[in-house]
Scaffold this active site. Structure first.
Site, mmCIF file in Angstrom:
data_model
loop_
_atom_site.group_PDB
_atom_site.id
_atom_site.type_symbol
_atom_site.label_atom_id
_atom_site.label_comp_id
_atom_site.label_asym_id
_atom_site.label_seq_id
_atom_site.Cartn_x
_atom_site.Cartn_y
_atom_site.Cartn_z
ATOM 1 N N GLU A 79 46.761 34.104 52.598
ATOM 2 C CA GLU A 79 47.600 35.216 53.065
ATOM 3 C C GLU A 79 48.659 35.436 51.995
ATOM 4 O O GLU A 79 49.553 34.605 51.825
ATOM 5 C CB GLU A 79 48.278 34.862 54.401
ATOM 6 N N CYS B 48 56.661 39.414 53.731
ATOM 7 C CA CYS B 48 55.429 39.918 53.109
ATOM 8 C C CYS B 48 55.126 41.312 53.620
ATOM 9 O O CYS B 48 54.470 42.098 52.952
ATOM 10 C CB CYS B 48 54.274 38.976 53.408
HETATM 11 P P1 NAD Z 1 54.828 30.626 46.511
HETATM 12 O O1 NAD Z 1 53.433 31.042 46.214
HETATM 13 O O2 NAD Z 1 55.733 30.377 45.375
HETATM 14 O O3 NAD Z 1 54.844 29.283 47.370
HETATM 15 C C1 NAD Z 1 54.160 29.166 48.597
HETATM 16 C C2 NAD Z 1 53.841 27.702 48.844
HETATM 17 O O4 NAD Z 1 52.918 27.263 47.847
HETATM 18 C C3 NAD Z 1 55.042 26.767 48.744
HETATM 19 O O5 NAD Z 1 54.919 25.738 49.692
HETATM 20 C C4 NAD Z 1 54.909 26.192 47.342
HETATM 21 O O6 NAD Z 1 55.519 24.936 47.173
HETATM 22 C C5 NAD Z 1 53.405 26.090 47.210
HETATM 23 N N1 NAD Z 1 52.894 26.064 45.834
HETATM 24 C C6 NAD Z 1 53.472 26.546 44.715
HETATM 25 N N2 NAD Z 1 52.684 26.297 43.645
HETATM 26 C C7 NAD Z 1 51.579 25.675 44.118
HETATM 27 C C8 NAD Z 1 50.388 25.195 43.510
HETATM 28 N N3 NAD Z 1 50.178 25.297 42.207
HETATM 29 N N4 NAD Z 1 49.447 24.634 44.308
HETATM 30 C C9 NAD Z 1 49.617 24.545 45.641
HETATM 31 N N5 NAD Z 1 50.735 24.970 46.258
HETATM 32 C C10 NAD Z 1 51.701 25.537 45.511
HETATM 33 O O7 NAD Z 1 55.415 31.737 47.505
HETATM 34 P P2 NAD Z 1 56.889 31.805 48.123
HETATM 35 O O8 NAD Z 1 57.819 32.274 47.080
HETATM 36 O O9 NAD Z 1 57.214 30.568 48.861
HETATM 37 O O10 NAD Z 1 56.681 32.954 49.234
HETATM 38 C C11 NAD Z 1 56.745 34.284 48.936
HETATM 39 C C12 NAD Z 1 55.370 34.897 48.831
HETATM 40 O O11 NAD Z 1 54.640 34.630 50.035
HETATM 41 C C13 NAD Z 1 55.404 36.399 48.721
HETATM 42 O O12 NAD Z 1 54.458 36.821 47.773
HETATM 43 C C14 NAD Z 1 55.022 36.881 50.111
HETATM 44 O O13 NAD Z 1 54.469 38.168 50.164
HETATM 45 C C15 NAD Z 1 54.045 35.839 50.513
HETATM 46 N N6 NAD Z 1 53.891 35.793 51.966
HETATM 47 C C16 NAD Z 1 52.739 36.261 52.500
HETATM 48 C C17 NAD Z 1 52.562 36.281 53.877
HETATM 49 C C18 NAD Z 1 51.284 36.775 54.486
HETATM 50 O O14 NAD Z 1 50.984 36.375 55.607
HETATM 51 N N7 NAD Z 1 50.516 37.607 53.814
HETATM 52 C C19 NAD Z 1 53.586 35.804 54.704
HETATM 53 C C20 NAD Z 1 54.765 35.342 54.118
HETATM 54 C C21 NAD Z 1 54.901 35.336 52.746
#
Ligand code: NAD
Length: 499
Positions: A256, A290
Protein backbone atom coordinates in the site's frame (compact mmCIF):
# COMPACT_ATOMS: atom_id res chain seq x y z
CA UNK A 1 23.07 13.65 28.33
CA UNK A 2 19.55 13.71 26.90
CA UNK A 3 16.87 15.64 28.76
CA UNK A 4 14.26 13.03 29.70
CA UNK A 5 10.62 13.98 30.02
CA UNK A 6 9.30 12.79 33.38
CA UNK A 7 7.17 10.18 31.59
CA UNK A 8 10.01 9.08 29.29
CA UNK A 9 11.31 5.54 29.67
CA UNK A 10 13.08 2.77 27.83
CA UNK A 11 10.95 0.33 25.85
CA UNK A 12 11.70 -3.18 24.61
CA UNK A 13 10.80 -5.56 21.82
CA UNK A 14 8.10 -8.15 22.40
CA UNK A 15 9.32 -11.62 21.44
CA UNK A 16 7.58 -14.86 22.48
CA UNK A 17 5.58 -12.95 25.08
CA UNK A 18 8.60 -11.34 26.76
CA UNK A 19 9.72 -7.71 26.61
CA UNK A 20 13.36 -8.05 25.58
CA UNK A 21 16.24 -5.67 25.06
CA UNK A 22 17.53 -5.45 21.48
CA UNK A 23 20.60 -7.60 20.97
CA UNK A 24 22.51 -4.53 19.77
CA UNK A 25 21.91 -2.92 23.17
CA UNK A 26 21.18 0.28 21.23
CA UNK A 27 18.13 2.52 21.36
CA UNK A 28 16.57 5.26 19.23
CA UNK A 29 15.11 8.45 20.66
CA UNK A 30 11.45 9.18 20.11
CA UNK A 31 10.83 12.93 20.32
CA UNK A 32 7.74 15.10 20.10
CA UNK A 33 7.73 16.83 16.67
CA UNK A 34 5.87 19.80 18.19
CA UNK A 35 8.47 20.21 20.98
CA UNK A 36 11.80 18.76 20.08
CA UNK A 37 13.05 19.15 23.63
CA UNK A 38 10.54 16.56 24.84
CA UNK A 39 11.86 13.02 24.81
CA UNK A 40 9.02 10.52 24.83
CA UNK A 41 11.16 7.45 25.29
CA UNK A 42 14.00 5.29 24.05
CA UNK A 43 13.02 2.47 21.71
CA UNK A 44 15.04 -0.53 20.53
CA UNK A 45 17.33 -0.24 17.56
CA UNK A 46 16.86 -3.85 16.52
CA UNK A 47 18.70 -5.72 13.82
CA UNK A 48 18.52 -8.97 11.85
CA UNK A 49 19.25 -11.07 14.95
CA UNK A 50 16.22 -9.71 16.80
CA UNK A 51 14.15 -10.31 13.68
CA UNK A 52 15.42 -13.89 13.61
CA UNK A 53 14.22 -14.48 17.17
CA UNK A 54 10.86 -12.86 16.52
CA UNK A 55 10.19 -14.90 13.37
CA UNK A 56 11.20 -18.09 15.22
CA UNK A 57 8.80 -17.23 18.07
CA UNK A 58 5.98 -16.56 15.60
CA UNK A 59 6.69 -19.83 13.77
CA UNK A 60 6.61 -21.75 17.06
CA UNK A 61 3.30 -20.16 18.10
CA UNK A 62 1.73 -20.72 14.67
CA UNK A 63 1.00 -24.42 15.14
CA UNK A 64 -1.21 -23.78 18.16
CA UNK A 65 -2.77 -20.55 16.95
CA UNK A 66 -3.90 -21.93 13.58
CA UNK A 67 -5.56 -24.81 15.45
CA UNK A 68 -7.42 -22.42 17.78
CA UNK A 69 -11.02 -22.13 16.49
CA UNK A 70 -11.59 -18.82 14.72
CA UNK A 71 -14.52 -17.85 17.02
CA UNK A 72 -12.12 -18.22 20.01
CA UNK A 73 -9.50 -16.09 18.26
CA UNK A 74 -12.28 -13.57 17.61
CA UNK A 75 -13.18 -13.33 21.31
CA UNK A 76 -9.65 -12.17 22.10
CA UNK A 77 -9.82 -9.53 19.39
CA UNK A 78 -13.18 -8.33 20.69
CA UNK A 79 -11.69 -8.01 24.18
CA UNK A 80 -8.77 -6.03 22.78
CA UNK A 81 -11.30 -3.65 21.19
CA UNK A 82 -12.84 -3.08 24.63
CA UNK A 83 -9.40 -2.40 26.13
CA UNK A 84 -8.76 0.17 23.41
CA UNK A 85 -12.05 1.90 24.21
CA UNK A 86 -11.02 2.17 27.88
CA UNK A 87 -7.64 3.63 26.94
CA UNK A 88 -8.65 5.69 23.92
CA UNK A 89 -7.85 9.09 25.42
CA UNK A 90 -4.42 8.14 26.75
CA UNK A 91 -3.44 6.31 23.54
CA UNK A 92 -4.55 9.34 21.52
CA UNK A 93 -2.43 11.64 23.69
CA UNK A 94 0.60 9.38 23.34
CA UNK A 95 0.10 9.39 19.58
CA UNK A 96 -0.21 13.16 19.35
CA UNK A 97 2.97 13.51 21.38
CA UNK A 98 4.93 11.16 19.21
CA UNK A 99 3.74 12.21 15.75
CA UNK A 100 1.98 15.54 16.05
CA UNK A 101 -1.50 15.20 14.55
CA UNK A 102 -4.26 16.87 16.55
CA UNK A 103 -6.04 14.99 19.35
CA UNK A 104 -9.28 14.78 17.42
CA UNK A 105 -7.46 12.91 14.67
CA UNK A 106 -5.39 10.66 16.92
CA UNK A 107 -8.66 9.75 18.68
CA UNK A 108 -9.94 8.81 15.22
CA UNK A 109 -6.83 6.73 14.60
CA UNK A 110 -7.43 4.70 17.78
CA UNK A 111 -11.12 4.45 16.85
CA UNK A 112 -10.17 2.93 13.51
CA UNK A 113 -8.26 0.20 15.34
CA UNK A 114 -11.31 -0.38 17.58
CA UNK A 115 -13.55 -0.60 14.52
CA UNK A 116 -11.20 -3.07 12.86
CA UNK A 117 -11.06 -5.27 15.97
CA UNK A 118 -14.86 -5.42 16.24
CA UNK A 119 -15.35 -5.91 12.50
CA UNK A 120 -12.87 -8.78 12.33
CA UNK A 121 -14.15 -10.28 15.59
CA UNK A 122 -17.46 -10.75 13.77
CA UNK A 123 -15.59 -12.38 10.91
CA UNK A 124 -14.40 -15.10 13.30
CA UNK A 125 -17.86 -16.67 12.96
CA UNK A 126 -17.97 -16.29 9.20
CA UNK A 127 -14.72 -16.67 7.22
CA UNK A 128 -17.03 -18.15 4.63
CA UNK A 129 -15.91 -20.48 1.90
CA UNK A 130 -18.09 -21.88 -0.87
CA UNK A 131 -19.91 -25.15 -1.40
CA UNK A 132 -20.73 -26.00 -4.96
CA UNK A 133 -22.12 -28.97 -6.88
CA UNK A 134 -19.74 -31.50 -8.34
CA UNK A 135 -19.94 -32.58 -11.96
CA UNK A 136 -20.02 -36.16 -10.62
CA UNK A 137 -22.69 -37.88 -8.49
CA UNK A 138 -22.14 -38.50 -4.79
CA UNK A 139 -19.30 -36.06 -4.55
CA UNK A 140 -19.08 -32.81 -2.52
CA UNK A 141 -16.94 -29.77 -3.38
CA UNK A 142 -16.04 -27.00 -0.96
CA UNK A 143 -13.48 -24.32 -0.30
CA UNK A 144 -11.95 -23.10 2.97
CA UNK A 145 -9.66 -20.21 3.84
CA UNK A 146 -6.39 -21.36 5.39
CA UNK A 147 -3.72 -19.21 7.02
CA UNK A 148 -0.29 -18.70 5.48
CA UNK A 149 2.04 -18.88 8.49
CA UNK A 150 4.14 -16.02 9.84
CA UNK A 151 3.16 -12.57 8.57
CA UNK A 152 5.82 -9.84 8.45
CA UNK A 153 4.18 -6.43 8.80
CA UNK A 154 5.91 -3.11 8.10
CA UNK A 155 4.05 0.13 8.77
CA UNK A 156 4.47 3.93 8.36
CA UNK A 157 4.16 6.67 10.96
CA UNK A 158 1.14 8.62 9.75
CA UNK A 159 -1.51 6.19 11.10
CA UNK A 160 0.48 4.67 13.96
CA UNK A 161 -2.26 2.47 15.40
CA UNK A 162 -4.81 2.24 12.59
CA UNK A 163 -2.42 0.80 10.00
CA UNK A 164 -0.85 -1.81 12.33
CA UNK A 165 -4.44 -2.83 13.22
CA UNK A 166 -5.40 -3.12 9.53
CA UNK A 167 -2.67 -5.73 9.20
CA UNK A 168 -2.42 -7.51 12.56
CA UNK A 169 -6.15 -8.03 13.10
CA UNK A 170 -7.09 -9.73 9.81
CA UNK A 171 -3.82 -11.70 9.94
CA UNK A 172 -4.77 -13.06 13.38
CA UNK A 173 -8.39 -13.85 12.59
CA UNK A 174 -7.24 -15.92 9.63
CA UNK A 175 -4.91 -17.90 11.94
CA UNK A 176 -1.51 -16.40 11.10
CA UNK A 177 1.00 -15.25 13.67
CA UNK A 178 2.75 -11.92 13.17
CA UNK A 179 5.94 -9.90 13.53
CA UNK A 180 5.32 -6.14 13.39
CA UNK A 181 8.04 -3.61 12.51
CA UNK A 182 6.45 -0.18 13.08
CA UNK A 183 7.88 3.11 11.82
CA UNK A 184 10.79 4.41 13.86
CA UNK A 185 8.95 7.72 14.42
CA UNK A 186 5.91 6.11 16.09
CA UNK A 187 6.88 3.04 18.12
CA UNK A 188 4.88 4.02 21.22
CA UNK A 189 1.51 3.62 19.52
CA UNK A 190 2.60 0.19 18.30
CA UNK A 191 3.60 -0.75 21.86
CA UNK A 192 0.19 0.46 23.13
CA UNK A 193 -1.68 -1.57 20.52
CA UNK A 194 0.34 -4.74 21.08
CA UNK A 195 -0.05 -4.34 24.84
CA UNK A 196 -3.82 -4.27 24.44
CA UNK A 197 -3.69 -7.53 22.47
CA UNK A 198 -1.54 -9.16 25.14
CA UNK A 199 -3.79 -7.91 27.91
CA UNK A 200 -6.76 -9.35 26.00
CA UNK A 201 -5.12 -12.76 26.23
CA UNK A 202 -3.49 -13.28 22.83
CA UNK A 203 -1.01 -16.13 23.56
CA UNK A 204 2.76 -15.69 23.70
CA UNK A 205 4.50 -15.59 20.34
CA UNK A 206 1.32 -14.94 18.33
CA UNK A 207 2.11 -11.21 18.15
CA UNK A 208 5.74 -10.11 18.16
CA UNK A 209 7.05 -6.57 17.93
CA UNK A 210 10.53 -5.57 16.77
CA UNK A 211 11.40 -1.91 16.55
CA UNK A 212 14.15 -0.18 14.64
CA UNK A 213 15.03 1.43 11.34
CA UNK A 214 13.87 0.32 7.91
CA UNK A 215 17.21 -0.89 6.56
CA UNK A 216 18.36 -2.54 9.82
CA UNK A 217 15.10 -4.13 10.95
CA UNK A 218 12.45 -3.83 8.19
CA UNK A 219 14.65 -5.18 5.39
CA UNK A 220 15.64 -8.41 7.23
CA UNK A 221 11.99 -9.01 8.10
CA UNK A 222 10.97 -8.60 4.45
CA UNK A 223 13.82 -10.84 3.28
CA UNK A 224 13.37 -13.55 5.94
CA UNK A 225 12.45 -16.92 4.39
CA UNK A 226 10.25 -17.64 7.43
CA UNK A 227 7.74 -14.85 6.70
CA UNK A 228 5.24 -16.25 4.21
CA UNK A 229 3.42 -12.97 3.72
CA UNK A 230 4.80 -9.45 3.80
CA UNK A 231 2.37 -6.62 4.18
CA UNK A 232 3.96 -3.22 3.69
CA UNK A 233 2.54 0.29 3.83
CA UNK A 234 4.85 3.16 3.03
CA UNK A 235 6.57 4.92 0.18
CA UNK A 236 6.50 3.63 -3.39
CA UNK A 237 10.31 3.61 -3.45
CA UNK A 238 10.67 1.25 -0.45
CA UNK A 239 7.60 -0.73 -1.52
CA UNK A 240 9.30 -1.57 -4.81
CA UNK A 241 12.32 -3.02 -2.95
CA UNK A 242 10.11 -5.00 -0.57
CA UNK A 243 8.07 -6.36 -3.47
CA UNK A 244 11.18 -7.46 -5.34
CA UNK A 245 12.53 -9.27 -2.29
CA UNK A 246 9.22 -11.01 -1.69
CA UNK A 247 8.97 -12.10 -5.32
CA UNK A 248 12.31 -13.91 -5.12
CA UNK A 249 10.90 -16.20 -2.41
CA UNK A 250 7.37 -16.40 -3.88
CA UNK A 251 5.96 -14.80 -0.76
CA UNK A 252 2.53 -13.28 -0.70
CA UNK A 253 3.05 -9.55 -0.73
CA UNK A 254 0.65 -6.71 -0.10
CA UNK A 255 1.88 -3.20 -0.90
CA UNK A 256 0.00 0.00 0.00
CA UNK A 257 2.00 2.95 -1.28
CA UNK A 258 1.88 6.64 -2.16
CA UNK A 259 -0.81 8.85 -3.63
CA UNK A 260 -1.37 12.13 -5.47
CA UNK A 261 -5.05 12.53 -4.87
CA UNK A 262 -7.32 15.05 -6.56
CA UNK A 263 -10.55 16.79 -5.73
CA UNK A 264 -12.51 17.96 -8.77
CA UNK A 265 -14.79 20.95 -8.23
CA UNK A 266 -17.31 21.59 -11.00
CA UNK A 267 -19.07 24.92 -11.61
CA UNK A 268 -22.34 23.66 -10.12
CA UNK A 269 -20.74 22.51 -6.83
CA UNK A 270 -21.86 23.78 -3.43
CA UNK A 271 -18.99 26.23 -2.96
CA UNK A 272 -18.83 26.22 0.83
CA UNK A 273 -19.07 22.42 1.00
CA UNK A 274 -16.27 22.06 -1.56
CA UNK A 275 -14.07 24.49 0.38
CA UNK A 276 -14.75 22.57 3.62
CA UNK A 277 -13.73 19.35 1.87
CA UNK A 278 -10.62 20.85 0.28
CA UNK A 279 -9.43 22.26 3.62
CA UNK A 280 -9.92 18.98 5.45
CA UNK A 281 -8.50 16.92 2.57
CA UNK A 282 -5.44 19.08 2.00
CA UNK A 283 -4.50 20.22 5.49
CA UNK A 284 -5.86 17.49 7.80
CA UNK A 285 -2.90 15.59 9.35
CA UNK A 286 -0.84 18.49 7.89
CA UNK A 287 -1.27 16.86 4.48
CA UNK A 288 0.59 13.76 5.67
CA UNK A 289 -1.98 11.20 4.59
CA UNK A 290 -1.62 8.83 1.69
CA UNK A 291 -5.13 9.98 0.73
CA UNK A 292 -4.45 13.73 1.25
CA UNK A 293 -5.98 15.98 -1.40
CA UNK A 294 -2.89 17.44 -2.93
CA UNK A 295 -4.47 18.63 -6.21
CA UNK A 296 -7.62 20.69 -6.60
CA UNK A 297 -8.94 20.62 -10.16
CA UNK A 298 -11.40 23.46 -10.42
CA UNK A 299 -13.69 24.37 -13.34
CA UNK A 300 -13.16 27.85 -14.73
CA UNK A 301 -16.58 29.28 -13.79
CA UNK A 302 -16.11 28.70 -10.05
CA UNK A 303 -12.30 28.89 -9.96
CA UNK A 304 -11.96 32.57 -8.91
CA UNK A 305 -14.49 32.38 -6.07
CA UNK A 306 -13.20 29.00 -4.92
CA UNK A 307 -9.56 30.09 -4.68
CA UNK A 308 -10.52 33.27 -2.88
CA UNK A 309 -12.62 31.45 -0.28
CA UNK A 310 -10.11 28.62 0.15
CA UNK A 311 -7.24 31.05 0.69
CA UNK A 312 -9.24 33.09 3.17
CA UNK A 313 -10.18 30.00 5.20
CA UNK A 314 -6.74 28.33 5.02
CA UNK A 315 -5.10 31.53 6.26
CA UNK A 316 -7.21 31.25 9.42
CA UNK A 317 -6.27 27.65 10.23
CA UNK A 318 -4.66 27.45 13.63
CA UNK A 319 -1.27 25.76 13.44
CA UNK A 320 0.29 24.46 16.65
CA UNK A 321 0.76 21.66 19.13
CA UNK A 322 -1.83 18.95 18.50
CA UNK A 323 -2.47 18.63 22.25
CA UNK A 324 -4.00 22.13 22.26
CA UNK A 325 -7.72 21.65 21.55
CA UNK A 326 -7.75 24.83 19.43
CA UNK A 327 -5.10 23.55 17.04
CA UNK A 328 -6.29 22.50 13.59
CA UNK A 329 -2.96 21.73 11.92
CA UNK A 330 -0.09 20.06 13.78
CA UNK A 331 3.60 19.81 12.92
CA UNK A 332 5.30 17.74 10.26
CA UNK A 333 6.78 14.47 11.45
CA UNK A 334 10.50 15.27 11.29
CA UNK A 335 13.27 17.46 9.94
CA UNK A 336 13.59 15.42 6.76
CA UNK A 337 9.91 15.85 5.93
CA UNK A 338 10.14 19.57 6.63
CA UNK A 339 13.05 19.85 4.21
CA UNK A 340 11.17 17.85 1.57
CA UNK A 341 8.23 20.24 1.81
CA UNK A 342 10.52 23.27 1.62
CA UNK A 343 12.18 21.77 -1.45
CA UNK A 344 8.83 21.25 -3.18
CA UNK A 345 7.81 24.85 -2.51
CA UNK A 346 10.99 25.95 -4.27
CA UNK A 347 10.29 23.54 -7.12
CA UNK A 348 6.75 24.94 -7.48
CA UNK A 349 8.03 28.51 -7.59
CA UNK A 350 10.68 27.56 -10.11
CA UNK A 351 8.07 25.89 -12.31
CA UNK A 352 6.06 29.11 -12.46
CA UNK A 353 3.16 28.22 -10.14
CA UNK A 354 1.78 31.17 -8.18
CA UNK A 355 2.21 30.98 -4.41
CA UNK A 356 -1.10 32.24 -2.99
CA UNK A 357 -0.57 31.36 0.66
CA UNK A 358 2.10 30.09 3.05
CA UNK A 359 5.22 28.60 1.57
CA UNK A 360 7.42 28.76 4.64
CA UNK A 361 8.27 27.21 7.95
CA UNK A 362 6.52 28.75 10.97
CA UNK A 363 8.89 29.73 13.75
CA UNK A 364 7.12 32.37 15.81
CA UNK A 365 7.15 31.82 19.57
CA UNK A 366 6.62 28.21 20.64
CA UNK A 367 6.37 27.05 17.03
CA UNK A 368 10.16 27.37 16.78
CA UNK A 369 10.40 24.25 18.95
CA UNK A 370 8.76 22.04 16.33
CA UNK A 371 8.52 21.23 12.61
CA UNK A 372 5.69 23.57 11.69
CA UNK A 373 4.92 24.57 8.13
CA UNK A 374 2.28 27.07 7.01
CA UNK A 375 -0.71 25.79 5.03
CA UNK A 376 0.38 26.46 1.45
CA UNK A 377 -1.63 27.04 -1.71
CA UNK A 378 -0.24 27.18 -5.24
CA UNK A 379 -2.48 28.32 -8.09
CA UNK A 380 -1.88 28.50 -11.86
CA UNK A 381 -0.47 24.99 -11.75
CA UNK A 382 -0.07 22.95 -14.94
CA UNK A 383 -0.72 19.20 -14.86
CA UNK A 384 2.85 18.32 -15.83
CA UNK A 385 4.49 20.34 -13.03
CA UNK A 386 6.30 18.27 -10.43
CA UNK A 387 4.18 19.78 -7.65
CA UNK A 388 1.13 18.44 -9.51
CA UNK A 389 2.67 15.02 -10.16
CA UNK A 390 4.73 13.96 -7.13
CA UNK A 391 3.68 13.12 -3.61
CA UNK A 392 4.76 15.96 -1.26
CA UNK A 393 3.31 14.69 2.05
CA UNK A 394 2.86 18.08 3.63
CA UNK A 395 0.36 20.96 3.86
CA UNK A 396 0.81 22.01 0.23
CA UNK A 397 -1.99 21.98 -2.31
CA UNK A 398 -1.83 22.72 -6.04
CA UNK A 399 -4.84 24.27 -7.77
CA UNK A 400 -5.31 23.47 -11.45
CA UNK A 401 -7.97 25.09 -13.63
CA UNK A 402 -10.03 22.93 -16.01
CA UNK A 403 -12.58 23.55 -18.79
CA UNK A 404 -15.08 20.77 -18.13
CA UNK A 405 -15.59 17.30 -16.66
CA UNK A 406 -13.67 15.62 -19.49
CA UNK A 407 -10.53 17.71 -19.00
CA UNK A 408 -10.85 17.39 -15.20
CA UNK A 409 -10.84 13.60 -15.46
CA UNK A 410 -7.89 13.66 -17.83
CA UNK A 411 -5.88 15.78 -15.39
CA UNK A 412 -6.97 13.70 -12.39
CA UNK A 413 -5.92 10.47 -14.10
CA UNK A 414 -2.67 11.90 -15.49
CA UNK A 415 -0.45 10.86 -12.58
CA UNK A 416 1.41 7.67 -11.74
CA UNK A 417 -0.63 7.05 -8.56
CA UNK A 418 -4.24 5.90 -8.14
CA UNK A 419 -5.34 5.89 -4.51
CA UNK A 420 -8.25 8.27 -3.92
CA UNK A 421 -10.19 10.92 -5.85
CA UNK A 422 -13.24 13.06 -5.28
CA UNK A 423 -15.71 15.23 -7.15
CA UNK A 424 -17.97 18.03 -5.97
CA UNK A 425 -21.01 18.52 -8.20
CA UNK A 426 -24.80 18.57 -7.95
CA UNK A 427 -25.11 16.83 -11.32
CA UNK A 428 -25.72 13.13 -10.78
CA UNK A 429 -24.69 12.31 -14.35
CA UNK A 430 -21.31 14.01 -13.89
CA UNK A 431 -20.85 12.30 -10.51
CA UNK A 432 -21.58 8.86 -11.91
CA UNK A 433 -19.30 9.36 -14.91
CA UNK A 434 -16.50 10.46 -12.59
CA UNK A 435 -17.06 7.44 -10.33
CA UNK A 436 -16.76 5.23 -13.40
CA UNK A 437 -13.78 6.93 -15.07
CA UNK A 438 -11.50 8.02 -12.21
CA UNK A 439 -8.60 5.54 -12.18
CA UNK A 440 -8.36 5.23 -8.40
CA UNK A 441 -9.18 2.56 -5.86
CA UNK A 442 -11.42 4.95 -3.92
CA UNK A 443 -13.82 7.65 -5.17
CA UNK A 444 -15.80 10.11 -3.07
CA UNK A 445 -18.78 12.13 -4.28
CA UNK A 446 -19.28 15.45 -2.49
CA UNK A 447 -16.76 14.50 0.19
CA UNK A 448 -12.97 14.93 0.34
CA UNK A 449 -10.41 12.27 -0.59
CA UNK A 450 -10.05 11.11 3.01
CA UNK A 451 -12.45 9.25 5.28
CA UNK A 452 -12.10 5.50 4.77
CA UNK A 453 -14.26 3.12 6.85
CA UNK A 454 -12.88 -0.24 7.96
CA UNK A 455 -15.56 -2.48 6.46
CA UNK A 456 -14.81 -1.33 2.92
CA UNK A 457 -11.77 -2.17 0.80
CA UNK A 458 -8.92 0.35 0.90
CA UNK A 459 -6.13 0.63 -1.65
CA UNK A 460 -5.21 1.95 -5.03
CA UNK A 461 -4.31 1.37 -8.64
CA UNK A 462 -1.10 2.00 -10.63
CA UNK A 463 1.96 2.85 -8.48
CA UNK A 464 -0.14 2.98 -5.30
CA UNK A 465 0.12 -0.76 -4.82
CA UNK A 466 0.15 -4.23 -6.26
CA UNK A 467 -3.55 -4.84 -6.62
CA UNK A 468 -4.45 -5.98 -3.12
CA UNK A 469 -6.83 -4.21 -0.79
CA UNK A 470 -6.60 -3.69 2.94
CA UNK A 471 -9.68 -3.43 5.12
CA UNK A 472 -13.10 -4.78 4.28
CA UNK A 473 -13.50 -8.45 3.51
CA UNK A 474 -11.02 -8.00 0.67
CA UNK A 475 -8.17 -8.03 3.18
CA UNK A 476 -8.92 -11.68 4.02
CA UNK A 477 -7.52 -12.53 0.59
CA UNK A 478 -4.18 -11.06 1.69
CA UNK A 479 -3.90 -13.13 4.88
CA UNK A 480 -5.31 -16.47 3.75
CA UNK A 481 -5.30 -18.72 0.76
CA UNK A 482 -7.93 -21.07 -0.55
CA UNK A 483 -7.96 -24.77 0.00
CA UNK A 484 -10.26 -26.75 -2.30
CA UNK A 485 -11.65 -29.95 -0.81
CA UNK A 486 -13.34 -32.74 -2.81
CA UNK A 487 -15.21 -35.46 -0.90
CA UNK A 488 -16.15 -38.49 -2.96
CA UNK A 489 -18.80 -40.53 -1.13
CA UNK A 490 -19.74 -42.77 -4.08
CA UNK A 491 -17.50 -45.62 -2.95
CA UNK A 492 -16.17 -45.99 -6.51
CA UNK A 493 -13.45 -44.39 -8.58
CA UNK A 494 -14.97 -41.43 -10.39
CA UNK A 495 -12.88 -39.57 -12.93
CA UNK A 496 -13.50 -35.83 -13.49
CA UNK A 497 -13.81 -34.80 -17.15
CA UNK A 498 -13.86 -38.50 -18.16
CA UNK A 499 -16.79 -40.33 -16.57
P1 NAD B 1 8.69 4.71 4.30
O1 NAD B 1 8.59 3.91 3.05
O2 NAD B 1 9.88 5.56 4.48
O3 NAD B 1 8.65 3.76 5.58
C1 NAD B 1 7.59 2.86 5.81
C2 NAD B 1 8.10 1.72 6.69
O4 NAD B 1 9.07 0.99 5.95
C3 NAD B 1 8.79 2.17 7.97
O5 NAD B 1 8.49 1.27 9.01
C4 NAD B 1 10.26 2.08 7.62
O6 NAD B 1 11.11 1.90 8.72
C5 NAD B 1 10.27 0.86 6.71
N1 NAD B 1 11.40 0.78 5.78
C6 NAD B 1 12.17 1.77 5.30
N2 NAD B 1 13.13 1.27 4.49
C7 NAD B 1 12.93 -0.07 4.45
C8 NAD B 1 13.57 -1.14 3.76
N3 NAD B 1 14.60 -0.93 2.96
N4 NAD B 1 13.07 -2.39 3.93
C9 NAD B 1 12.00 -2.62 4.71
N5 NAD B 1 11.37 -1.65 5.39
C10 NAD B 1 11.82 -0.39 5.26
O7 NAD B 1 7.34 5.56 4.40
P2 NAD B 1 6.93 6.62 5.53
O8 NAD B 1 7.68 7.87 5.30
O9 NAD B 1 6.97 6.00 6.87
O10 NAD B 1 5.37 6.83 5.17
C11 NAD B 1 4.96 7.70 4.21
C12 NAD B 1 4.59 6.98 2.93
O11 NAD B 1 3.62 5.97 3.22
C13 NAD B 1 3.92 7.88 1.92
O12 NAD B 1 4.41 7.60 0.64
C14 NAD B 1 2.44 7.52 2.02
O13 NAD B 1 1.68 7.79 0.88
C15 NAD B 1 2.53 6.06 2.30
N6 NAD B 1 1.30 5.56 2.91
C16 NAD B 1 0.49 4.79 2.16
C17 NAD B 1 -0.72 4.33 2.68
C18 NAD B 1 -1.62 3.45 1.87
O14 NAD B 1 -2.41 2.72 2.47
N7 NAD B 1 -1.56 3.47 0.55
C19 NAD B 1 -1.07 4.67 3.99
C20 NAD B 1 -0.21 5.49 4.73
C21 NAD B 1 0.97 5.92 4.18
Amino acid sequence: MVAMDSAARTFHNLIAGEWREPLSGEYLENRNPARRGELIGLFPRSNAEDVELAVAAAAEAYRRWRATPAPRRAELLFRAGQILIENKQSYARDMTREMGKVLLETGGDVQEAIDMLFFMAGEGRRLYGATTPSELPNKACLTARVPLGVAGLITPWNFPMAIPSWKIVPALICGNTVVLKPAEDTPLSAVNFVNALIEAGVPNGVVNLVMGTGPECGAPLAAHPGTRIISFTGSTEVGRQVGQQAARLFKHCNLELGGKNAIIVLDDADLELAVDGALWGAFGTSGQRCTAASRLIVQKGIHGKFVERLTERAARLKVGDGLDPNTQVGPLINQEQLETVERYVEIGRGEGAKLRLGGARMEEGELAQGYFFAPTIFTDCAPEMRIAQEEIFGPVVSVLACEDLESALEIANGVSYGLSASIYTRDVNAAMRAARDLETGIVYINAPTIGAEVHLPFGGTKNTGNGHRESGLATLDVYSEWKTIYVDYSGALQRAQID
